[in-house]
Enzyme design. Structure first.
Site, mmCIF file in Angstrom:
data_model
loop_
_atom_site.group_PDB
_atom_site.id
_atom_site.type_symbol
_atom_site.label_atom_id
_atom_site.label_comp_id
_atom_site.label_asym_id
_atom_site.label_seq_id
_atom_site.Cartn_x
_atom_site.Cartn_y
_atom_site.Cartn_z
ATOM 1 C CB CYS A 252 10.662 -0.878 2.929
ATOM 2 S SG CYS A 252 11.267 -0.574 1.255
ATOM 3 C CB SER B 172 5.396 -7.332 6.291
ATOM 4 O OG SER B 172 4.609 -8.492 6.046
ATOM 5 C CD GLU C 8 -5.878 -5.628 0.701
ATOM 6 O OE1 GLU C 8 -5.723 -5.978 1.892
ATOM 7 O OE2 GLU C 8 -5.041 -5.857 -0.201
ATOM 8 C CG PHE D 52 -0.249 0.249 2.542
ATOM 9 C CD1 PHE D 52 0.108 1.518 2.964
ATOM 10 C CD2 PHE D 52 0.052 -0.823 3.382
ATOM 11 C CE1 PHE D 52 0.753 1.731 4.183
ATOM 12 C CE2 PHE D 52 0.683 -0.626 4.594
ATOM 13 C CZ PHE D 52 1.044 0.650 4.996
ATOM 14 C CE LYS E 136 -3.222 -8.561 -3.824
ATOM 15 N NZ LYS E 136 -3.777 -7.630 -2.766
ATOM 16 C CD GLU F 221 8.989 -2.892 8.118
ATOM 17 O OE1 GLU F 221 9.433 -2.267 7.154
ATOM 18 O OE2 GLU F 221 8.406 -3.992 8.011
#
Length: 500
Positions: free
Chosen positions: A282, A227, A177, A150, A174, A383
């Site tokens: 990240c 992740s 969402e 995201f 993909k 994280e």
């Protein structure tokens, strides 16, 4: 009326048929503005089938044809960058300038894909034996898939599909969402640029869609950014199903500040790298290691700068930092700050409970700064993916290096110093895939590859750059002997071929 985001299959919009939808919120207001269709197994299969059919011709297309489409796409992307940035801000929450920067970094990889001809050049050795030549070539894999996060809904997909398509593959994306609209707009621009139907497809969804891509026999490779736990799952599951995988995981990026560093520059860098994009990246610096006696002064400089950051809606030009993606994520980030003191940290700035007037239901959190954080604290070990900066103390360079190298993550790191010898030693000794010297966020330019070490990367290839080209192609070696027209038939010889 609530907006609905559908799939993109075979060059056109495909309305969701599963009956399952997910909510998309405006993080600045907390309001559900959009519904996104979640794909069933059958809808994922339809996208893969469209990509497989398109590969029959796209995989045999000329480099000139592929790059012509990508040049047109690049021009369209440049012309519509403001529109795409607005979509990102509306669904992710990041400020407009940050969203524009994301599109610009994605454009770098499109630039690289436009010049793919050089990366796909083969090698030829002539006369390796009498009238024998050997050539090495690279060919596309077929249908490849990308599963993206995201936090960069436009940039990370563009780390993948331009190179994959330029190499002759077809692609199924993909996206997250949580902010799906940018990916569909990219698909529309690709179609407008002349990309044949089925070469690029988008399916939205959850674990159902992801698992089907990971197990589908016609998907030859999977790229992922997200992740560490999910990256490990993606790598394991796709590998078991015989696919090539590059899965980029999480991070806990450290910035070492040596006693000789310019502390004002270091403080500026720490604030920018820790709190930019609300810490949802990240490559964010989430841990500063202050070496020697400069710790107190450095923390004070960071505090002074952090307190001045303007937090507000991403579409407000005055805002420097927006909200977090969801209320659930905001609460999780806040929990690390709430529990920090009990774990031995000193809470210098506490951003929990922050709200914005007129937008009280937004997913807000303020700037948090934790000092003297022990390595045993959860705020250091996990994280966090939010605007929380941990400062650790070390007496020597060696102690600081040990802290960094003991981390299970090895994505990016940085050192701030005026000492060239110390910087050179650090870049050789630190266990991380990307290193900055007086550069807080060392994200490589498009023609170098992005990727970490240890639990920050699963698979053998980094993303984009030369590694990206190699990931989306496979090598073939062709050995050729052509008889001279003057030669007479020599008969059958069952021995080893002569090489002289």
């Amino acid at each position: 009326m609530t907006k609905i985001v559908n799939h993109w299959i075979g060059g056109k919009t495909a309305e969701g048929a599963s009956g399952t939808y997910g909510p998309v919120t405006n993080p600045a207001t907390g309001e559900v503005t959009t519904k996104v269709a979640f794909a069933s197994v059958e809808e994922v299969d339809a996208a893969v089938a469209a990509a497989k059919e398109a590969f029959r011709t796209w995989g045999q297309s000329s480099l000139a044809q592929r790059t012509a489409v990508l040049f047109k796409f690049r021009a369209l992307l440049d012309a519509h960058r403001d529109e795409i940035a607005e979509l990102i801000t509306a669904e992710h929450g990041k400020v407009h300038s940050d969203a524009l920067g994301e599109v610009a970094r994605g454009l770098e990889i499109v630039d690289l894909a436009c010049g793919i001809n050089v990366q796909l050049k083969g090698e030829l050795s002539t006369q390796v034996a009498s009238r024998v030549d050997v050539a090495s070539i690279r060919q596309p894999l077929g249908v490849v898939a990308g599963i993206t996060p995201f936090n960069f809904p436009a940039m990370v997909p563009m780390w993948m599909f331009p190179l994959a398509i330029a190499c002759g593959n077809t692609f199924v994306l993909k996206p997250s969402e949580k902010d799906p609209s940018a990916s569909v707009r990219l698909a529309e621009l690709l179609a407008e640029a002349g990309l044949p139907e089925g070469v690029f497809n988008v399916v939205h969804g959850d674990k159902v869609a992801v698992d089907r891509l990971l197990e589908h026999p016609d998907v030859k490779a999977v790229s992922f950014v997200g992740s560490t736990p999910i990256a490990r799952y993606i790598h394991t599951t796709a590998s078991v199903n015989g696919k090539r995988v590059q899965a980029l995981g999480g991070a806990k990026n450290h910035m070492l500040v040596l006693p000789d560093a310019d502390l004002d520059a270091a403080a500026d860098a720490a604030v920018s790298a820790a709190y930019g994009s609300a810490g949802e990246r990240c490559m964010a610096i989430s841990a500063v290691v202050a070496v020697g006696a400069i710790g107190d002064e450095l923390v004070e400089k960071i505090r002074e700068r952090a307190e001045k950051i303007k937090i507000g809606p991403g579409d407000d030009p005055a805002s420097e930092m927006g909200p977090l993606i969801t209320a659930t994520h905001r609460d999780k980030v806040a929990s690390y700050v709430v529990g920090a003191a009990d774990e031995g940290a000193e809470v210098v700035l506490d951003g929990t409970g922050y709200t914005v007037d007129g937008h009280e239901n937004g997913h807000w959190i303020g700037i948090s700064l934790l000092d003297k954080v022990p390595t045993t604290a959860k705020a250091y070990q996990d994280e966090i993916f939010g605007p929380v900066l941990c400062v650790l103390r070390a007496d020597t360079y060696e102690e600081a290096l040990d802290i960094v190298n003991a981390s299970p993550y090895g994505n990016g790191t940085a050192i701030f110093t005026r000492d060239g010898g110390a910087a050179r030693r650090f870049q050789l000794e630190v266990e991380a895939g990307m290193v900055g010297v007086n550069v807080p966020i060392p994200v490589p330019v498009g023609y170098h590859s992005f990727g970490g070490w240890k639990d920050s990367l699963f698979g053998d290839h980094h993303i984009y750059g030369n590694d990206g080209t190699h990931f989306y192609t496979r090598g073939k070696v062709v050995t050729t002997r052509w008889p001279d027209p003057a030669d007479a038939p020599s008969g059958v010889d069952l021995g080893f071929p002569r090489n002289h």
